[in-house]
Design an enzyme around this catalytic site. Structure first.
Site, PDB file in Angstrom:
ATOM      1  N   CYS A 114       0.827  -1.224   0.000  1.00  0.00           N
ATOM      2  CA  CYS A 114       0.000   0.000   0.000  1.00  0.00           C
ATOM      3  C   CYS A 114       0.854   1.263   0.000  1.00  0.00           C
ATOM      4  O   CYS A 114       0.393   2.326  -0.405  1.00  0.00           O
ATOM      5  CB  CYS A 114      -0.924   0.013   1.208  1.00  0.00           C
ATOM      6  N   HIS A 276      -3.880   6.836   1.404  1.00  0.00           N
ATOM      7  CA  HIS A 276      -4.114   5.520   0.801  1.00  0.00           C
ATOM      8  C   HIS A 276      -5.508   5.063   1.212  1.00  0.00           C
ATOM      9  O   HIS A 276      -5.895   5.184   2.386  1.00  0.00           O
ATOM     10  CB  HIS A 276      -3.055   4.530   1.306  1.00  0.00           C
ATOM     11  N   ASN A 306     -10.085  -0.906  -2.029  1.00  0.00           N
ATOM     12  CA  ASN A 306      -8.664  -0.665  -1.740  1.00  0.00           C
ATOM     13  C   ASN A 306      -7.854  -1.211  -2.914  1.00  0.00           C
ATOM     14  O   ASN A 306      -7.831  -2.421  -3.145  1.00  0.00           O
ATOM     15  CB  ASN A 306      -8.331  -1.392  -0.423  1.00  0.00           C
TER      16      ASN A 306
HETATM   17  O1  UT7 Z   1      -4.593  -1.422   2.890  1.00  0.00           O
HETATM   18  C1  UT7 Z   1      -3.838  -2.161   3.760  1.00  0.00           C
HETATM   19  C2  UT7 Z   1      -4.199  -2.006   5.124  1.00  0.00           C
HETATM   20  N1  UT7 Z   1      -5.414  -2.740   5.450  1.00  0.00           N
HETATM   21  C3  UT7 Z   1      -6.247  -2.200   6.290  1.00  0.00           C
HETATM   22  O2  UT7 Z   1      -6.025  -1.091   6.697  1.00  0.00           O
HETATM   23  C4  UT7 Z   1      -7.419  -3.004   6.777  1.00  0.00           C
HETATM   24  C5  UT7 Z   1      -7.633  -2.708   8.224  1.00  0.00           C
HETATM   25  N2  UT7 Z   1      -8.736  -3.485   8.820  1.00  0.00           N
HETATM   26  C6  UT7 Z   1     -10.007  -3.283   8.469  1.00  0.00           C
HETATM   27  O3  UT7 Z   1     -10.299  -2.470   7.627  1.00  0.00           O
HETATM   28  C7  UT7 Z   1     -11.050  -4.042   9.242  1.00  0.00           C
HETATM   29  O4  UT7 Z   1     -10.449  -4.781  10.266  1.00  0.00           O
HETATM   30  C8  UT7 Z   1     -11.897  -4.990   8.352  1.00  0.00           C
HETATM   31  C9  UT7 Z   1     -12.844  -4.181   7.494  1.00  0.00           C
HETATM   32  C10 UT7 Z   1     -11.013  -5.846   7.491  1.00  0.00           C
HETATM   33  C11 UT7 Z   1     -12.739  -5.931   9.193  1.00  0.00           C
HETATM   34  O5  UT7 Z   1     -13.561  -5.188  10.074  1.00  0.00           O
HETATM   35  P1  UT7 Z   1     -13.594  -5.549  11.626  1.00  0.00           P
HETATM   36  O6  UT7 Z   1     -14.576  -4.663  12.226  1.00  0.00           O
HETATM   37  O7  UT7 Z   1     -12.203  -5.506  12.155  1.00  0.00           O
HETATM   38  O8  UT7 Z   1     -14.169  -7.015  11.603  1.00  0.00           O
HETATM   39  P2  UT7 Z   1     -13.541  -8.350  12.210  1.00  0.00           P
HETATM   40  O9  UT7 Z   1     -12.451  -8.861  11.342  1.00  0.00           O
HETATM   41  O10 UT7 Z   1     -13.250  -8.160  13.661  1.00  0.00           O
HETATM   42  O11 UT7 Z   1     -14.749  -9.347  12.085  1.00  0.00           O
HETATM   43  C12 UT7 Z   1     -15.991  -9.108  12.806  1.00  0.00           C
HETATM   44  C13 UT7 Z   1     -16.987 -10.146  12.392  1.00  0.00           C
HETATM   45  C14 UT7 Z   1     -16.463 -11.580  12.476  1.00  0.00           C
HETATM   46  O12 UT7 Z   1     -17.538 -12.417  12.864  1.00  0.00           O
HETATM   47  P3  UT7 Z   1     -17.694 -12.896  14.377  1.00  0.00           P
HETATM   48  O13 UT7 Z   1     -16.433 -13.634  14.710  1.00  0.00           O
HETATM   49  O14 UT7 Z   1     -17.857 -11.644  15.186  1.00  0.00           O
HETATM   50  O15 UT7 Z   1     -18.920 -13.753  14.336  1.00  0.00           O
HETATM   51  C15 UT7 Z   1     -16.090 -11.900  11.053  1.00  0.00           C
HETATM   52  O16 UT7 Z   1     -16.138 -13.274  10.766  1.00  0.00           O
HETATM   53  O17 UT7 Z   1     -17.351  -9.946  11.026  1.00  0.00           O
HETATM   54  C16 UT7 Z   1     -17.154 -11.169  10.294  1.00  0.00           C
HETATM   55  N3  UT7 Z   1     -16.763 -10.797   8.939  1.00  0.00           N
HETATM   56  C17 UT7 Z   1     -17.643 -10.564   7.963  1.00  0.00           C
HETATM   57  N4  UT7 Z   1     -18.977 -10.603   7.928  1.00  0.00           N
HETATM   58  C18 UT7 Z   1     -19.595 -10.300   6.776  1.00  0.00           C
HETATM   59  C19 UT7 Z   1     -15.510 -10.627   8.463  1.00  0.00           C
HETATM   60  N5  UT7 Z   1     -15.572 -10.261   7.164  1.00  0.00           N
HETATM   61  C20 UT7 Z   1     -16.890 -10.220   6.833  1.00  0.00           C
HETATM   62  C21 UT7 Z   1     -17.589  -9.925   5.653  1.00  0.00           C
HETATM   63  N6  UT7 Z   1     -18.938  -9.972   5.672  1.00  0.00           N
HETATM   64  N7  UT7 Z   1     -16.940  -9.562   4.525  1.00  0.00           N
END
Ligand code: UT7
Length: 349
Positions: A114, A276, A306
Site C-alpha cells: 500500500c 491511501h 482498496n
Molecule cells: O490497505 C492495507 C491495510 N489494510 C487495512 O487497513 C485493513 C484494516 N482493517 C479493516 O479495515 C477491518 O479490520 C476490516 C474491514 C477488514 C474488518 O472489520 P472488523 O470490524 O475488524 O471485523 P472483524 O475482522 O473483527 O470481524 C468481525 C466479524 C467476524 O464475525 P464474528 O467472529 O464476530 O462472528 C467476522 O467473521 O465480522 C465477520 N466478517 C464478515 N462478515 C460479513 C468478516 N468479514 C466479513 C464480511 N462480511 N466480509
C-alpha cells in the site's frame, strides 16, 4: 540539485463494476456489513485474458505521459509498484515497458504494497534531484481479483480489494518552493504476516513452521506450492484486520505529522490530504485526529475499494480532475500497509 515535481498524472480502472450485492452471491457477506465497516459500495475487476496489472499500468501511463506534455520516447526510467504482478518474475516494469514500446531504459519493480506509490515517488524524487533522470514514469497497479479467495473463508480480505492503476511523470522543476518538498519512508517487519500473501514462496515454513504447509522432507524443488497448500486453500492473502487497523490509525497521523513538521507546516495548512484508501473508517479517524475539514481530505474507496499501490495515484488523479489539486496547493500523500510499511510525501503543486 534540482527540485522535482509531478508533471502529469493518469489513472485507469477496468470497466466491470462489482457491487457488494454481487459479492453476496459468492460468499456469506452483506452490503450493510461492507459499507458499515469499510465504506466500500463497489469496486472494479479486471477482465481476465485481456487485462493484467501491466496492461492497466500501461493505460494509466499513457494518460500521465500525455498530461505531462511529453511523449513515451521522453520517458527515461520506469518504477513499477505492485503486490499483484503478472509473473513471479520478471516484474511488471518490463512487461509494461514492452507494451509501451520503450525498451532499453531502466525498469525498477518495487514491493512496498500500500505504500508502494509513495516509496516509488521518493525513489523518483532522488533520481530527478541528482539529475540522473528527467522523466521518470511511476506506476502503481493491482489486479487483486485474480488472486482473492471468493469463498466465505476469504471474505474479510476479498470484499476490501479492487483492481486499477495510477501513474505519474516525475520531472525536474526550477520553480522556487514548488514540487516534492519531502518524502518519509518507514517499515517494520515485526508483523510481516499480519497482512500477507505467503504462498507461493521459498519460505519452506521457516517463519511459520514447516508442518503448516506440508513441505516434503529434504527434497529439492516443489516447495513453492505444496499439495497441502492447495487442499487447505492456503494460497490466498490473509489479514488480521483489527491488528492492521490499530497500527494504521497510529501510523497515518504520525507520518503525516512528520512531513508537516519537516517543512514547518500545521495540519490546517494542508489543502488536500490524499490518504491511501485502506478503509473509509481509517481515513475518517485520521481526519478527526488531525482536525481536518471534509474538503481537506479526498476519499474514493466507496467506488474502487482498496487498490493498494494504485490507490493514491487514482485518488490524486481523480482529485486533480475534479479541480481539487490546483497550482500552489499543499498536497499531502500518506500510506500504510503490509510489511508493515508506511510513508508520506508533501508536495507544493
Ligand atoms: O490497505 C492495507 C491495510 N489494510 C487495512 O487497513 C485493513 C484494516 N482493517 C479493516 O479495515 C477491518 O479490520 C476490516 C474491514 C477488514 C474488518 O472489520 P472488523 O470490524 O475488524 O471485523 P472483524 O475482522 O473483527 O470481524 C468481525 C466479524 C467476524 O464475525 P464474528 O467472529 O464476530 O462472528 C467476522 O467473521 O465480522 C465477520 N466478517 C464478515 N462478515 C460479513 C468478516 N468479514 C466479513 C464480511 N462480511 N466480509
Amino acid at each position: 540539485m534540482f527540485q522535482s515535481k509531478i508533471a502529469g498524472i493518469g489513472f485507469y480502472v477496468p470497466e466491470k463494476v462489482v457491487t457488494n450485492d454481487d459479492l453476496t452471491k459468492m460468499m456469506d457477506t452483506s452490503d450493510e456489513w461492507i459499507q458499515e465497516r469499510t465504506g466500500i459500495k463497489e469496486r472494479r475487476y479486471g477482465q481476465k485474458h485481456k487485462e493484467t496489472t501491466a496492461t492497466m499500468g500501461a493505460e494509466a501511463a499513457k494518460i500521465a505521459v500525455k498530461r505531462a506534455g511529453i511523449t513515451l520516447d521522453d520517458v527515461d526510467f520506469i518504477i513499477f509498484a505492485t503486490l499483484s504482478p503478472d509473473y513471479f518474475f520478471p516484474g511488471c516494469g518490463v512487461l509494461m515497458q514492452r507494451i509501451l514500446g520503450i525498451n532499453g531504459i531502466g525498469a525498477l519493480d518495487i514491493r512496498n504494497q500500500c505504500s508502494g506509490f509513495v516509496y516509488g515517488l521518493s525513489i523518483a524524487d532522488q533520481f530527478v534531484k541528482t539529475g540522473m533522470y528527467k522523466n521518470v514514469l511511476l506506476v502503481g497497479s493491482e489486479f487483486h481479483s485474480a488472486g482473492l479467495d471468493f469463498s466465505t473463508k476469504g471474505r474479510n480480505v476479498t470484499v476490501i480489494f479492487g483492481d486499477g492503476a495510477g501513474a505519474a511523470i516525475i520531472q525536474p522543476t526550477k520553480e522556487e518552493g514548488k514540487g516534492i518538498l519531502s518524502t518519509h519512508l518507514h517499515a517494520d517487519g515485526e508483523h510481516a504476516e499480519k497482512l500477507a500473501y505467503i504462498n507461493p514462496g521459498c519460505h519452506t515454513g521457516v517463519h511459520l513452521g514447516k508442518e503448516q504447509f506440508g513441505y516434503p522432507e529434504d527434497e529439492y524443488g516443489g516447495a513453492f506450492l505444496t499439495e497441502k497448500m492447495f487442499k487447505e486453500q492456503d494460497i490466498f492473502p490473509n489479514m488480521d484486520g483489527q491488528f492492521v487497523f490499530k497500527f494504521a490509525v497510529t501510523k497515518f497521523p504520525e507520518v503525516i505529522g512528520e512531513a508537516l513538521q519537516k517543512n514547518g507546516y500545521k495540519p490546517e495548512d494542508i489543502d488536500l490530504l490524499v490518504p491511501h484508501q485502506a478503509n473509509l473508517r481509517i481515513s475518517q479517524f485520521v481526519q478527526r485526529r488531525l482536525r481536518l475539514r471534509d474538503d481537506q481530505v479526498w476519499n474514493n474507496i466507496q467506488k474502487y475499494g482498496n487498490t493498494t499501490a494504485a490507490s493514491i495515484p487514482i485518488a490524486l488523479c481523480e482529485a486533480w480532475e475534479a479541480g481539487k489539486v490546483k497550482d500552489g496547493d499543499l498536497i499531502c500523500l500518506a500510506a500504510f500497509g503490509s510489511g508493515f510499511t508506511w510513508a508520506s510525501a508533501l508536495i507544493r503543486w
